[in-house]
Design a protein around this motif. Structure first.
Motif, PDB file in Angstrom:
ATOM      1  N   LEU A   4     -23.041 -24.391   2.515  1.00  0.00           N
ATOM      2  CA  LEU A   4     -23.017 -22.721   1.746  1.00  0.00           C
ATOM      3  C   LEU A   4     -22.502 -22.849   0.757  1.00  0.00           C
ATOM      4  O   LEU A   4     -23.290 -21.977  -0.213  1.00  0.00           O
ATOM      5  N   THR A   5     -21.223 -23.715   0.178  1.00  0.00           N
ATOM      6  CA  THR A   5     -20.681 -23.879  -0.854  1.00  0.00           C
ATOM      7  C   THR A   5     -20.925 -25.608  -1.215  1.00  0.00           C
ATOM      8  O   THR A   5     -19.649 -25.284  -1.969  1.00  0.00           O
ATOM      9  N   GLY A   6     -21.868 -25.641  -0.445  1.00  0.00           N
ATOM     10  CA  GLY A   6     -22.196 -26.850  -1.015  1.00  0.00           C
ATOM     11  C   GLY A   6     -23.239 -27.532  -1.587  1.00  0.00           C
ATOM     12  O   GLY A   6     -23.652 -26.265  -2.376  1.00  0.00           O
ATOM     13  N   PRO A   7     -24.089 -28.043  -1.294  1.00  0.00           N
ATOM     14  CA  PRO A   7     -25.538 -28.602  -1.742  1.00  0.00           C
ATOM     15  C   PRO A   7     -26.154 -27.359  -1.675  1.00  0.00           C
ATOM     16  O   PRO A   7     -27.455 -27.070  -2.075  1.00  0.00           O
ATOM     17  N   ALA A   8     -25.788 -26.069  -0.751  1.00  0.00           N
ATOM     18  CA  ALA A   8     -27.188 -25.392  -0.291  1.00  0.00           C
ATOM     19  C   ALA A   8     -26.679 -23.936  -0.897  1.00  0.00           C
ATOM     20  O   ALA A   8     -26.894 -22.965  -0.770  1.00  0.00           O
ATOM     21  N   CYS A   9     -25.473 -23.994  -1.993  1.00  0.00           N
ATOM     22  CA  CYS A   9     -24.870 -22.962  -2.914  1.00  0.00           C
ATOM     23  C   CYS A   9     -25.579 -22.075  -3.593  1.00  0.00           C
ATOM     24  O   CYS A   9     -26.604 -23.197  -4.517  1.00  0.00           O
ATOM     25  N   THR A  10     -25.751 -20.937  -3.249  1.00  0.00           N
ATOM     26  CA  THR A  10     -26.624 -20.036  -4.766  1.00  0.00           C
ATOM     27  C   THR A  10     -25.603 -18.791  -5.606  1.00  0.00           C
ATOM     28  O   THR A  10     -24.664 -19.200  -4.790  1.00  0.00           O
ATOM     29  N   PRO A  11     -25.894 -18.481  -6.534  1.00  0.00           N
ATOM     30  CA  PRO A  11     -25.375 -17.649  -7.257  1.00  0.00           C
ATOM     31  C   PRO A  11     -25.229 -16.011  -6.246  1.00  0.00           C
ATOM     32  O   PRO A  11     -24.561 -14.965  -6.453  1.00  0.00           O
ATOM     33  N   ASN A  12     -26.225 -16.282  -5.126  1.00  0.00           N
ATOM     34  CA  ASN A  12     -25.849 -14.605  -4.668  1.00  0.00           C
ATOM     35  C   ASN A  12     -25.256 -15.123  -2.693  1.00  0.00           C
ATOM     36  O   ASN A  12     -25.505 -13.450  -2.144  1.00  0.00           O
ATOM     37  N   THR A  13     -24.705 -15.904  -2.706  1.00  0.00           N
ATOM     38  CA  THR A  13     -23.793 -16.561  -1.397  1.00  0.00           C
ATOM     39  C   THR A  13     -22.235 -16.689  -1.937  1.00  0.00           C
ATOM     40  O   THR A  13     -21.964 -17.307  -2.450  1.00  0.00           O
TER      41      THR A  13
END
Length: 405
Positions: free
Chosen positions: A133-142
């Motif tokens: 979630l804070t690696g390859p799948a991170c987003t500016p909304n998470t």
């Protein structure tokens, strides 16, 4: 009384009657959705307790005094990504939800993160574990608040290696969280001179671990790593106790376990287990005060770290919304959450990194022996405090595409 005084009084009363609705209309509406498991393996460690924690945070924030009008709703994702995704789309598209909180079960969390980005809302995760979630799948909304698989691996993996547990066998729940937890713990084991001698994947959820435990026992590994959580972890630990695995000299690594699981197992079974978490109700006066309030709303229960994370992250989210005077632009709210230093009674002072990772200390705990416990929920002792700057994976190693190399 002169007529002019009566008229003035009537006008003042009329003005007051018109002013009250006007002030209410000026309040910024904020709708929070708490999504988690309310009927399955995580119902006790997240479930209604997380919704209660969010409402406690709203109550403590006193939203109307800060120009906000806040509503909290809840739903059960049943640990199914398709169900979670469907709820998220309905909440965002039809029901006016501005942010989703909690979301245990990493496969569901990953789905929610992408939908939240697509809809430009905010996703503040507490219950899901995957460090992706804070690696390859991170987003500016998470924002990922409470813990992650990298922090669990750093804590429990290193602790058992120090105790001589050099060879490992993994029993891994076959979904995103279990696979990430095995991956991150394996990396810590191998980096610190240990080796993985085997492993097996288990269905999720799964009530019977007998055959998997026998395979692990036969492997001769010094440590059996349980890359699962909730009732699955509790079932595996209970059955390992029945088989005498720990009594036979092999160590169990409870890589993720909640206080509700330890309480359910009882200290006769759980004593001596070491595990990593970010919160325990009996850490200090502030955590004890929160737990006492929580128990008035959830009789007979103490808060888990996930529920504590929902409380603390809801408080911080509302501070960001207040600063912007709007909840509509999710990326802007998350950016403000990163800008404002975090400070709450349960996790203390901290920060949120650019990749969305909330930074705070983690703790290595051990389940007490029955003779050490002074009460029903007096279950843990602190073995080590892992400083905030050491607890989580370095941002440079996460692979978050938002972060410049």
């Amino acid at each position: 009384m002169p007529v002019r005084h009566l008229a003035a009084g009537a006008l003042a009363l009329l003005g007051a009657l018109h002013a009250a609705p006007s002030r209410a209309a000026d309040l910024v509406p904020v709708k929070i959705g708490v999504m988690n498991d309310r009927s399955g393996v995580y119902f006790d460690s997240t479930g209604e307790g997380s919704a209660v924690a969010a409402r406690m945070a709203v109550e403590d924030f006193q939203p109307e005094a800060h120009g906000l009008k806040v509503e909290v709703i809840a739903a059960d994702h049943q640990n199914k990504p398709d169900v979670g995704a469907s709820i998220a789309r309905q909440w965002y598209d039809r029901d006016g939800v501005d942010a989703i909180f909690d979301v245990p079960t990493s496969s569901v969390a990953l789905a929610i993160a992408q939908i939240t980005k697509e809809k430009n809302k905010a996703f503040v995760n507490s219950g899901g574990g995957t460090a992706d979630l804070t690696g390859p799948a991170c987003t500016p909304n998470t924002v990922h608040w409470t813990y992650d698989t990298a922090a669990l691996a750093n804590g429990t993996g290193k602790a058992l290696l120090k105790r001589g547990g050099k060879s490992w066998y993994f029993i891994t729940a076959d979904y995103a969280f279990g696979l990430a937890l095995e991956r991150d713990t394996k990396a810590v084991v191998e980096k610190n001179g240990g080796k993985v001698v085997g492993g097996v994947r288990t269905p999720f959820p799964n009530p019977d671990f007998s055959s998997f435990l026998l395979q692990a026992q036969a492997s001769g590994a010094q440590v059996i790593g349980l890359a699962d959580a909730g009732l699955d972890a509790a079932n595996a630990i209970k059955q390992a106790h029945e088989f005498g695995i720990r009594q036979g000299g092999q160590q169990l690594a409870a890589l993720l376990i909640a206080i509700t699981d330890v309480h359910s197992l009882g200290l006769d079974v759980a004593q001596g287990l070491q595990f990593t978490a970010s919160f325990y109700w009996d850490l200090n006066e502030a955590t004890r005060a929160f737990a006492a309030r929580f128990e008035t709303k959830m009789p007979g229960k103490k808060p888990t770290s996930y529920q504590a994370g929902v409380y603390a992250s809801t408080l911080h989210y509302l501070k960001a919304v207040e600063a912007l005077h709007s909840a509509k632009d999710g990326a802007a709210v998350v950016a403000k959450m990163k800008e404002i230093p975090t400070d709450d009674p349960l996790f203390g002072k901290g920060t949120i990194r650019p990749d969305g990772r909330k930074i705070h200390p983690m703790y290595l705990f051990e389940a007490k022996a029955p003779s050490e416990s002074k009460g029903e929920w007096d279950l843990y002792k602190v073995l080590e405090t892992i400083p905030a700057d050491q607890a989580f994976r370095p941002m440079s190693e996460g692979g978050c595409p938002m972060i410049a190399k």
